[in-house]
Scaffold this motif. Structure first.
Motif, PDB file in Angstrom:
ATOM      1  N   PRO A 177       0.830  -1.217   0.000  1.00  0.00           N
ATOM      2  CA  PRO A 177       0.000   0.000   0.000  1.00  0.00           C
ATOM      3  C   PRO A 177       0.857   1.257   0.000  1.00  0.00           C
ATOM      4  O   PRO A 177       1.964   1.273   0.541  1.00  0.00           O
ATOM      5  N   LEU A 178       0.347   2.295  -0.628  1.00  0.00           N
ATOM      6  CA  LEU A 178       1.079   3.559  -0.692  1.00  0.00           C
ATOM      7  C   LEU A 178       0.095   4.704  -0.770  1.00  0.00           C
ATOM      8  O   LEU A 178      -0.709   4.781  -1.703  1.00  0.00           O
ATOM      9  N   ILE A 179       0.146   5.602   0.204  1.00  0.00           N
ATOM     10  CA  ILE A 179      -0.688   6.801   0.184  1.00  0.00           C
ATOM     11  C   ILE A 179      -0.080   7.773  -0.819  1.00  0.00           C
ATOM     12  O   ILE A 179       1.125   8.043  -0.791  1.00  0.00           O
ATOM     13  N   ARG A 180      -0.921   8.275  -1.734  1.00  0.00           N
ATOM     14  CA  ARG A 180      -0.419   9.111  -2.834  1.00  0.00           C
ATOM     15  C   ARG A 180       0.451  10.255  -2.339  1.00  0.00           C
ATOM     16  O   ARG A 180       1.505  10.542  -2.924  1.00  0.00           O
ATOM     17  N   GLU A 181       0.034  10.902  -1.273  1.00  0.00           N
ATOM     18  CA  GLU A 181       0.766  12.063  -0.766  1.00  0.00           C
ATOM     19  C   GLU A 181       2.137  11.678  -0.201  1.00  0.00           C
ATOM     20  O   GLU A 181       2.985  12.556   0.016  1.00  0.00           O
ATOM     21  N   GLN A 182       2.345  10.406   0.049  1.00  0.00           N
ATOM     22  CA  GLN A 182       3.619   9.963   0.625  1.00  0.00           C
ATOM     23  C   GLN A 182       4.547   9.316  -0.405  1.00  0.00           C
ATOM     24  O   GLN A 182       5.619   8.820  -0.059  1.00  0.00           O
ATOM     25  N   ASN A 184       6.591  10.410  -2.816  1.00  0.00           N
ATOM     26  CA  ASN A 184       7.964  10.894  -2.942  1.00  0.00           C
ATOM     27  C   ASN A 184       8.807  10.585  -1.708  1.00  0.00           C
ATOM     28  O   ASN A 184       9.980  10.213  -1.833  1.00  0.00           O
ATOM     29  N   SER A 185       8.217  10.716  -0.532  1.00  0.00           N
ATOM     30  CA  SER A 185       8.991  10.443   0.687  1.00  0.00           C
ATOM     31  C   SER A 185       9.346   8.969   0.796  1.00  0.00           C
ATOM     32  O   SER A 185      10.427   8.611   1.284  1.00  0.00           O
ATOM     33  N   VAL A 186       8.458   8.092   0.336  1.00  0.00           N
ATOM     34  CA  VAL A 186       8.740   6.653   0.361  1.00  0.00           C
ATOM     35  C   VAL A 186       9.813   6.307  -0.668  1.00  0.00           C
ATOM     36  O   VAL A 186      10.796   5.618  -0.367  1.00  0.00           O
ATOM     37  N   ILE A 187       9.651   6.788  -1.903  1.00  0.00           N
ATOM     38  CA  ILE A 187      10.610   6.454  -2.962  1.00  0.00           C
ATOM     39  C   ILE A 187      11.997   7.014  -2.640  1.00  0.00           C
ATOM     40  O   ILE A 187      13.020   6.406  -2.996  1.00  0.00           O
ATOM     41  N   SER A 216      12.078  12.585  -6.353  1.00  0.00           N
ATOM     42  CA  SER A 216      12.271  11.840  -5.100  1.00  0.00           C
ATOM     43  C   SER A 216      13.739  11.685  -4.750  1.00  0.00           C
ATOM     44  O   SER A 216      14.072  11.277  -3.639  1.00  0.00           O
ATOM     45  N   GLY A 217      14.621  11.972  -5.708  1.00  0.00           N
ATOM     46  CA  GLY A 217      16.040  11.801  -5.438  1.00  0.00           C
ATOM     47  C   GLY A 217      16.483  10.361  -5.530  1.00  0.00           C
ATOM     48  O   GLY A 217      17.425   9.937  -4.857  1.00  0.00           O
ATOM     49  N   SER A 218      15.801   9.600  -6.386  1.00  0.00           N
ATOM     50  CA  SER A 218      16.175   8.210  -6.640  1.00  0.00           C
ATOM     51  C   SER A 218      16.700   8.111  -8.063  1.00  0.00           C
ATOM     52  O   SER A 218      16.235   8.828  -8.958  1.00  0.00           O
TER      53      SER A 218
END
Length: 311
Positions: A177-182, A184-187, A216-218
């Motif tokens: 699961p991934l909340i859309r607003e999160q 970039n912080s997750v990636i 995201s800096g990835s």
């Protein structure tokens, strides 16, 4: 915008370049009162009110909202000199029924760099001063966010092979699961992001690269058009292309090698001292770009065949 015509709107239409949105894209409504900087150099009155049809200098047709039938487009005579603008951000693989647009469209508007109005998913801008970019702290290796899971697609088939040699965390429908607003912080916690496009076409380089990976800096690992196509828009040392490797196994070996060497990994961020990615585009920015280009639109002419051009 309201479907009720008022005197203020009529007055504004007399002084501004009227651009009619024949439909809201995917029925998504957004403020059209003012273009954000730096796209506010030209003044247009945007409206979705069909009563302005005869006053509009341009009508923008979002393809996926009118592609079922010619009857979804205007049936009344076209005012003299009015531009009909064809707009899509979808790839040709997801743009059906182009043929009934033949000889109707005056200007194209899409992610294709040879469009009359170029509306990419992202771009690079110069930093105002040399910037020592700070790479986000990394605790994971490879991530992929995917909503459209098609086992027959090239990207899923490549993933199925790649996962045998390296750990990949997948987010999205039927996965983590991934909340859309999160997003970039997750990636940002991952060293690499799989920027795998759902179909392969010229210039079709989407938010999977611009927003998900670069913002995201990835480091993006891309599957899409050829490397030279990506290099039209981003530095050659800012991404890894799956085509650079004879097999998924050798790609995985390279990623694992970079994981063990901070110095080699950090080479993929050197370009950020001079450039920064812009990837949070929005519908209004695309229409504001159209406003700017329409002010100096080429002489009135029609596109003979969208089908032949948009491949």
């Amino acid at each position: 915008m309201s479907n009720c015509t008022d005197s203020a709107a009529l007055s504004k239409s007399e002084s501004n370049f009227v651009v009619l949105l024949w439909t809201w894209p995917f029925n998504y409504q957004f403020p059209v009162d003012e273009c954000p900087k730096p796209f506010d150099t030209a003044k247009c009155m945007f409206t979705a009110n069909h009563s302005f049809y005869n006053k509009a200098k341009a009508v923008v047709f979002h393809h996926r909202d009118v592609c079922q039938s010619r009857k979804q487009m205007p049936q009344m005579p076209r005012p003299e000199g009015q531009y009909w603008v064809w707009f899509t951000l979808e790839s040709p693989s997801h743009s059906p029924n182009l043929q009934f647009m033949d000889k109707l469209i005056n200007l194209t508007m899409s992610y294709r760099s040879d469009s009359d109005i170029f509306t990419p998913y992202g771009w690079l801008e110069q930093n105002e001063a040399a910037d020592n970019y700070t790479i986000p702290e990394k605790s994971q290796l490879v991530a992929w966010v995917v909503s459209n899971w098609n086992p027959q697609s090239k990207r899923v088939r490549f993933y199925e092979e790649l996962k045998n040699y390296i750990t990949i965390h997948i987010y999205g429908n039927q996965h983590l699961p991934l909340i859309r607003e999160q997003t970039n912080s997750v990636i940002s916690k991952y060293k690499f992001y799989l920027s795998f496009e759902n179909s392969i076409h010229t210039d079709y380089i989407t938010e999977k690269l611009w927003r998900n990976a670069l913002l995201s800096g990835s480091v993006p690992v891309v599957l899409g058009p050829p490397r030279e196509n990506y290099e039209k828009f981003i530095p050659s040392d800012s991404f890894i292309h799956v085509d650079d490797f004879p097999s998924a196994k050798e790609l995985a070996s390279y990623l694992l090698e970079l994981d063990k060497s901070d110095q080699k990994y950090q080479e993929y961020f050197k370009w950020r001292s001079k450039l920064k990615p812009v990837g949070n585009t929005s519908w209004i920015i695309h229409y504001c770009k159209a406003c700017i280009e329409l002010q100096s639109a080429p002489p009135y002419r029609t596109t003979p065949s969208l089908t032949k051009w948009f491949t």
